[in-house]
Design an enzyme around this catalytic site. Sequence first.
Site, PDB file in Angstrom:
ATOM      1  N   GLU A   1      32.336 -37.390   4.356  1.00 40.60           N
ATOM      2  CA  GLU A   1      31.640 -37.256   3.210  1.00 40.60           C
ATOM      3  C   GLU A   1      30.671 -35.967   3.221  1.00 40.60           C
ATOM      4  O   GLU A   1      29.376 -35.920   3.092  1.00 40.60           O
ATOM      5  CB  GLU A   1      30.616 -38.453   2.997  1.00 40.60           C
ATOM      6  CG  GLU A   1      31.323 -39.639   2.845  1.00 40.60           C
ATOM      7  CD  GLU A   1      30.378 -40.806   2.345  1.00 40.60           C
ATOM      8  OE1 GLU A   1      29.249 -40.614   2.470  1.00 40.60           O
ATOM      9  OE2 GLU A   1      30.942 -41.898   2.119  1.00 40.60           O
TER      10      GLU A   1
ATOM     11  N   GLU B   1      36.562 -46.048   3.289  1.00 40.80           N
ATOM     12  CA  GLU B   1      35.483 -46.863   3.270  1.00 40.80           C
ATOM     13  C   GLU B   1      35.306 -47.441   1.830  1.00 40.80           C
ATOM     14  O   GLU B   1      35.412 -46.971   0.581  1.00 40.80           O
ATOM     15  CB  GLU B   1      34.268 -46.146   3.338  1.00 40.80           C
ATOM     16  CG  GLU B   1      33.988 -45.562   4.741  1.00 40.80           C
ATOM     17  CD  GLU B   1      32.557 -44.952   4.796  1.00 40.80           C
ATOM     18  OE1 GLU B   1      31.613 -45.245   4.208  1.00 40.80           O
ATOM     19  OE2 GLU B   1      32.344 -44.114   5.864  1.00 40.80           O
TER      20      GLU B   1
END
Length: 437
Positions: free
Chosen positions: A163, A344
Amino acid sequence: MQFPVNFGWGAATSAYQIEGAAKEDGRGESVWDTFSHTPGRIRNGDTGDVAADHYHRYAEDLDLMRDLGLRSYRFSISWPRIQPDGTGAANQRGIDFYRRLVDGLHERGISPMATLFHWDLPQTLQDAGGWESRDVAYRFADYAATVFEALGDRVPVWLTINEPKTVVQNGYLFGHHAPGRQDPDAAYLVAHHLQLAHGLAVQALRAEDGAGRIGPAFNLHPCYPADDSPAAAEATRLYDGYENRLYLDSALKGSYPEDVLADLGPTSRMVRGIRDGDLEIISSPVDVLAVQYYTPIYVTANGGTVRRWPTSEASWQQIYPDGMYDILTRVTRDYGPIPLTVTENGLPTPDVLAADGTVEDTGRVTFLRDHLAAAHRAVTDGVPLESFHVWSLLDNFEWAEGYDQRWGLIYIDYPTQRRVLKRSAHWYRQVIADNAV
Ligand code: GBH
């Protein structure tokens, strides 16, 4: 809803969030040690010093993964365990820990998926400018090469940077995460250097004989206009540029989105920081794209955001399973049939350990079932999805929220470090056994 044969049912964690053992075996300090020890930064003053004590309890955790029937385990490697000062020779005791972990996974028939960087930058590199410094991207490539040399023969899938957007936004725009800055001009230069670091690490892997596959890990947010006005449609497009295309286009198409570059302007530090050849490095071909999906965003005509669906315990998260379908089909449509993994997806729930030893996280079961159903629909429509990882395997240190939010399939009783399978873990075990939701 039957999933493809050999579907990679998994769960995910990250080093700082679970390992603890902050001062052991030669580990150096990271920006998250500094940040979590700065008063006022983390809810309840929590730190990752002990966390879920996974560094000492990894063997027990491996057995729990086997009991669940996991086929894939996504974890991250702590840079300051490998290079305590961010450069130089590998710290053998750090390498040995991840060797034991990876070998333990193989012994249990679980495929390791390793993230090189989940936000724990060595503090010495932060002191040298952190991600604002272009040189840190080259330090990262060096670190990556060190890890590939030590573990490249036994890790089949690598993810570079977890991320990048969260480092940009939370680390440098809003300041809720380490290093706690609020400087938009710095933030997007950081974005460029994170992307550059990603590309350099991909190239480092290619130089290592017989090493595995590699790709980036992006948290993507489907962006929808909040109303039918042309202004909302236009604002949504630019919002999507900052949330998604900035990262996807540079890594997969070799160009930054023109609308975002125009919005940043020619005098921004980022635009001035892009050098000839950088985008070729950033777009080095990858083998897999890792997608993390939590929430949609609804954008108003003036570029603000509104809520449209109920939120979880995390105020930023609206529960919208169709967003999973939309984001998976969108990346396949816009970037071609690159193999995808969901690395995720999950939510925090108000879990309590009952007197009878159970944890009834029914909200998590519903959430995961609905999101898996949406992922299944995407697969049916041709999306090449290989695997799915629940965030998270264990309750853990949820960054600025400390231990207040519980995201695990497995409950951690922190005072005793006892592990308890929640209802969702029992449910997920059955999903895996059936290969179906
Ligand atoms: C992921 O981030 C992370 O990879 C993982 O480490 C984390 O534990 C997990 O999700 C759960 O959060 O406080 O309003 O500024 C997901 C993206 C980015 C969502 C930061 C929360 C903070 C919102 N996250 N964001 S705010």
